[in-house]
Scaffold this motif. Sequence first.
Motif, PDB file in Angstrom:
ATOM      1  N   SER A  22       0.828  -1.206   0.000  1.00 52.48           N
ATOM      2  CA  SER A  22       0.000   0.000   0.000  1.00 52.48           C
ATOM      3  C   SER A  22       0.864   1.259   0.000  1.00 52.48           C
ATOM      4  O   SER A  22       0.506   2.268  -0.622  1.00 52.48           O
ATOM      5  CB  SER A  22      -0.912   0.007   1.231  1.00 52.48           C
ATOM      6  OG  SER A  22      -1.713  -1.151   1.260  1.00 52.48           O
ATOM      7  N   ALA A  26       1.110   4.340  -2.647  1.00 46.92           N
ATOM      8  CA  ALA A  26       1.088   5.753  -2.255  1.00 46.92           C
ATOM      9  C   ALA A  26       2.165   6.554  -2.975  1.00 46.92           C
ATOM     10  O   ALA A  26       1.987   7.726  -3.302  1.00 46.92           O
ATOM     11  CB  ALA A  26       1.261   5.889  -0.746  1.00 46.92           C
ATOM     12  N   GLU A  31      -2.372  11.955  -4.456  1.00 50.01           N
ATOM     13  CA  GLU A  31      -3.254  11.803  -3.304  1.00 50.01           C
ATOM     14  C   GLU A  31      -4.705  11.555  -3.715  1.00 50.01           C
ATOM     15  O   GLU A  31      -5.423  10.809  -3.043  1.00 50.01           O
ATOM     16  CB  GLU A  31      -3.165  13.046  -2.412  1.00 50.01           C
ATOM     17  CG  GLU A  31      -3.953  12.910  -1.118  1.00 50.01           C
ATOM     18  CD  GLU A  31      -3.691  14.054  -0.155  1.00 50.01           C
ATOM     19  OE1 GLU A  31      -4.612  14.383   0.616  1.00 50.01           O
ATOM     20  OE2 GLU A  31      -2.578  14.612  -0.168  1.00 50.01           O
ATOM     21  N   GLU A  34      -5.078   7.941  -4.280  1.00 53.50           N
ATOM     22  CA  GLU A  34      -5.006   7.284  -2.967  1.00 53.50           C
ATOM     23  C   GLU A  34      -6.357   7.317  -2.283  1.00 53.50           C
ATOM     24  O   GLU A  34      -6.814   6.316  -1.712  1.00 53.50           O
ATOM     25  CB  GLU A  34      -3.988   7.981  -2.062  1.00 53.50           C
ATOM     26  CG  GLU A  34      -2.542   7.649  -2.310  1.00 53.50           C
ATOM     27  CD  GLU A  34      -1.660   8.322  -1.277  1.00 53.50           C
ATOM     28  OE1 GLU A  34      -1.902   8.138  -0.071  1.00 53.50           O
ATOM     29  OE2 GLU A  34      -0.736   9.057  -1.669  1.00 53.50           O
ATOM     30  N   ALA A 209       1.836   7.898   3.707  1.00 52.56           N
ATOM     31  CA  ALA A 209       0.562   7.965   2.981  1.00 52.56           C
ATOM     32  C   ALA A 209      -0.283   9.146   3.444  1.00 52.56           C
ATOM     33  O   ALA A 209      -0.030   9.739   4.494  1.00 52.56           O
ATOM     34  CB  ALA A 209      -0.205   6.657   3.170  1.00 52.56           C
ATOM     35  N   SER A 210      -1.305   9.473   2.663  1.00 54.73           N
ATOM     36  CA  SER A 210      -2.243  10.530   3.045  1.00 54.73           C
ATOM     37  C   SER A 210      -3.062  10.084   4.255  1.00 54.73           C
ATOM     38  O   SER A 210      -3.070   8.901   4.628  1.00 54.73           O
ATOM     39  CB  SER A 210      -3.185  10.836   1.880  1.00 54.73           C
ATOM     40  OG  SER A 210      -4.032   9.724   1.617  1.00 54.73           O
ATOM     41  N   TRP A 213      -5.766   7.440   3.251  1.00 53.80           N
ATOM     42  CA  TRP A 213      -5.165   6.159   2.852  1.00 53.80           C
ATOM     43  C   TRP A 213      -4.547   5.470   4.070  1.00 53.80           C
ATOM     44  O   TRP A 213      -4.666   4.249   4.228  1.00 53.80           O
ATOM     45  CB  TRP A 213      -4.126   6.397   1.772  1.00 53.80           C
ATOM     46  CG  TRP A 213      -3.548   5.175   1.101  1.00 53.80           C
ATOM     47  CD1 TRP A 213      -2.237   4.938   0.837  1.00 53.80           C
ATOM     48  CD2 TRP A 213      -4.253   4.045   0.559  1.00 53.80           C
ATOM     49  NE1 TRP A 213      -2.074   3.749   0.179  1.00 53.80           N
ATOM     50  CE2 TRP A 213      -3.300   3.171  -0.006  1.00 53.80           C
ATOM     51  CE3 TRP A 213      -5.600   3.692   0.501  1.00 53.80           C
ATOM     52  CZ2 TRP A 213      -3.642   1.976  -0.609  1.00 53.80           C
ATOM     53  CZ3 TRP A 213      -5.947   2.485  -0.103  1.00 53.80           C
ATOM     54  CH2 TRP A 213      -4.972   1.649  -0.647  1.00 53.80           C
TER      55      TRP A 213
END
Length: 301
Positions: A22, A26, A31, A34, A209-210, A213
């Motif tokens: 994952s 990313a 984003e 994501e 990651a965001s 996410w």
Amino acid sequence: MKNKGQIIIDMSNFMVVTTFFSLWLAVQFEEFIENIFAYVLILSLGIIHGANDLKLIQHSNSSRSTKISYVRTLTYYILFVLGSALLFYYVPAIALISFVIFSAYHFGEQHFGVRIKEPTFWGNILFFTYGFFILCLLFYLHAETVTEIIHTITKIKIDERDYYYASLGSGISMSVLYVFLMVRDKDLRTSFIRETFHIVVFFILFSTASLLWSFAIYFVIWHSIPSLVDQIYYLYGDFSKKTVLGYVKASLPYWVISIIGILFLLFVFRSNFETSLSFFFSFLAAITFPHVLVINRIKNT
């Protein structure tokens, strides 16, 4: 045939590999993409793991020889969800704090449920501090976005330094409690290194990651899937293709209703990401409150 606990423990390697995959996603996508992946995960496995609460309640009532009709159970459940939604509308600050507290305990209860089979007072405190630390770590590493979401929901502006102090305090509390309990619990002693490694994995995930996410990966991979295994064993006494399909079939009507409600909110507020995300989390909270109580009930059956 492996028992439930062994299956969930064995899933650890799968969850770690999936998490790093994952992270690779990313890096590969912007984003916006994501967030689409995140919504798909949450709206599928994330929501469906809580869509079978009524069947779990009926099964629990049967185990306790409690005779409550399905219609009555359904009515109480709907009223509870609506009450949770109204709480967010009229007193959003209290509702949000309650959501964080409920979610923190729920995450910890699921994570340590295999190892702490008969939780004591201090075991329950460990459940809460662990889950609270995970949430605070996520908030701290996405402080700006989280602050905007909280402000949208409650109109309260939180100092971003507060996330640091909350994550530090909860992290220390969790560590002290874990060491205290593992002195008497062999399962906790043998899993100490693994648990420490998992915290490092979460830190890397949340840092890379965001917000959406990061939350989706933890919520779905580390919480929802193990919870699904738990629930299937509770309902059917076995984990197989047949019992998984049976669970999905029983969950389908409630899952569809939940999806329609969430998609409606996302469509209405599609022009403002922070606002749509705020309502998204509020909706999740409304269906989380009764789910946490149901899972706690069946774990004590």
